[in-house]
Design a protein around this motif. Structure first.
Motif, PDB file in Angstrom:
ATOM      1  N   GLN A 248       0.811  -1.220   0.000  1.00 60.90           N
ATOM      2  CA  GLN A 248       0.000   0.000   0.000  1.00 60.90           C
ATOM      3  C   GLN A 248       0.844   1.270   0.000  1.00 60.90           C
ATOM      4  O   GLN A 248       0.311   2.367  -0.109  1.00 60.90           O
TER       5      GLN A 248
ATOM      6  N   ASP B   6      -5.929   5.868  -9.487  1.00 64.09           N
ATOM      7  CA  ASP B   6      -5.137   6.907  -8.833  1.00 64.09           C
ATOM      8  C   ASP B   6      -4.633   7.854  -9.901  1.00 64.09           C
ATOM      9  O   ASP B   6      -4.064   7.414 -10.891  1.00 64.09           O
TER      10      ASP B   6
ATOM     11  N   HIS C  84       4.087   7.984   1.481  1.00 64.33           N
ATOM     12  CA  HIS C  84       2.712   8.170   1.006  1.00 64.33           C
ATOM     13  C   HIS C  84       2.109   6.784   0.853  1.00 64.33           C
ATOM     14  O   HIS C  84       2.749   5.894   0.280  1.00 64.33           O
ATOM     15  N   TRP C  85       0.891   6.598   1.323  1.00 62.35           N
ATOM     16  CA  TRP C  85       0.234   5.306   1.192  1.00 62.35           C
ATOM     17  C   TRP C  85      -1.259   5.496   1.087  1.00 62.35           C
ATOM     18  O   TRP C  85      -1.797   6.555   1.398  1.00 62.35           O
TER      19      TRP C  85
ATOM     20  N   GLU D 196       2.639   3.957  -1.662  1.00 66.17           N
ATOM     21  CA  GLU D 196       2.686   4.488  -3.026  1.00 66.17           C
ATOM     22  C   GLU D 196       4.051   5.086  -3.339  1.00 66.17           C
ATOM     23  O   GLU D 196       4.540   4.975  -4.450  1.00 66.17           O
ATOM     24  N   SER D 197       4.643   5.749  -2.352  1.00 69.21           N
ATOM     25  CA  SER D 197       5.989   6.295  -2.558  1.00 69.21           C
ATOM     26  C   SER D 197       6.679   6.468  -1.214  1.00 69.21           C
ATOM     27  O   SER D 197       6.038   6.627  -0.182  1.00 69.21           O
TER      28      SER D 197
ATOM     29  N   LEU E  16      -5.470   9.121   0.362  1.00 62.07           N
ATOM     30  CA  LEU E  16      -4.012   9.095   0.338  1.00 62.07           C
ATOM     31  C   LEU E  16      -3.485   9.746   1.617  1.00 62.07           C
ATOM     32  O   LEU E  16      -3.913  10.819   2.004  1.00 62.07           O
TER      33      LEU E  16
ATOM     34  N   LEU F 238      -2.194   4.599 -12.453  1.00 59.38           N
ATOM     35  CA  LEU F 238      -1.461   5.848 -12.338  1.00 59.38           C
ATOM     36  C   LEU F 238      -1.602   6.599 -13.650  1.00 59.38           C
ATOM     37  O   LEU F 238      -1.234   6.082 -14.712  1.00 59.38           O
TER      38      LEU F 238
ATOM     39  N   THR G 111      -1.982  10.717 -10.681  1.00 62.91           N
ATOM     40  CA  THR G 111      -0.776  11.318 -10.147  1.00 62.91           C
ATOM     41  C   THR G 111      -0.151  12.210 -11.176  1.00 62.91           C
ATOM     42  O   THR G 111      -0.419  12.085 -12.373  1.00 62.91           O
TER      43      THR G 111
ATOM     44  N   SER H 270      -3.225  -0.777  -9.161  1.00 60.38           N
ATOM     45  CA  SER H 270      -3.297   0.679  -9.045  1.00 60.38           C
ATOM     46  C   SER H 270      -3.202   1.271 -10.439  1.00 60.38           C
ATOM     47  O   SER H 270      -2.425   0.773 -11.272  1.00 60.38           O
TER      48      SER H 270
END
Length: 188
Positions: free
Chosen positions: A64, A185, A80-81, A66-67, A87, A146, A187, A144
């Motif tokens: 989970q 998501d 980030h999750w 994300e970054s 988020l 993106l 981004t 996910s």
């Protein structure tokens, strides 16, 4: 241990009570731990990142995240999750980079099992689908979406590119899933 800035990084062993609490509550194996500048313990296991494990114990499964980024100047890690609709972000200050930051990068990378990108229409923008699973290989594969900055999941061309990317990922994995079961998501 010597930090990235050449200074000494103090390494303390995780207290046994924290290790035992995580191992018994979550059946996870502790791989790395580090204290932040305020003295709180943050722990990386085979399955998750535990932020403030000695107080709040916010458990974030690796798949989970994300970054995750390390700022050497500020000596902080930013995580980030979650999903687009929820988020979350946490910034933790350490005295220097330690094994936890390295482990976190390894575990997040290990959670990615496949990735595919497709161009949207005739443009340069892309829609990417990332398939992830716990690095322990337990649990379902999640997807996910993106999207490059400026793209909207409401655009039919974006939906088409995303469907092609999902099909490519599923072909790579030898699975077929309900594309409506995954979130999108956006981004930049």
């Amino acid at each position: 241990m010597i930090g990235e800035d050449g200074g000494m990084v103090t390494v303390r062993k995780i207290p046994r009570t924290i290790r035992r609490a995580i191992e018994s509550a979550h059946s996870e194996r502790v791989l790395a731990a580090q204290q932040d500048v305020s003295g709180r313990w943050h722990v990386g296991t085979d399955a998750a990142l535990h932020l403030a494990a000695d107080s709040d114990d916010l458990r974030v499964p690796w798949e989970q995240v994300e970054s995750l980024s390390w700022d050497a100047e500020a000596s902080t890690v930013t995580v980030h999750w979650g999903a687009a609709d929820a988020l979350h972000r946490e910034v933790v200050a350490f005295d220097g980079a330690g094994r936890l930051v390295e482990l976190a990068r390894e575990r997040v990378d290990a959670s990615i099992v496949a990735r595919a990108s497709e161009r949207v229409g005739d443009g340069r923008e892309t829609a990417t689908v990332v398939a992830r699973r716990s690095p322990t290989r337990q649990g379902p594969i999640t997807y996910s979406y993106l999207l490059d900055k400026g793209l909207s999941s409401d655009d039919p061309q974006v939906r088409d590119a995303t469907a092609r990317a999902l099909a490519s990922v599923q072909d790579d994995l030898g699975v077929r899933a309900d594309p409506g079961a995954a979130g999108a998501d956006e981004t930049g």
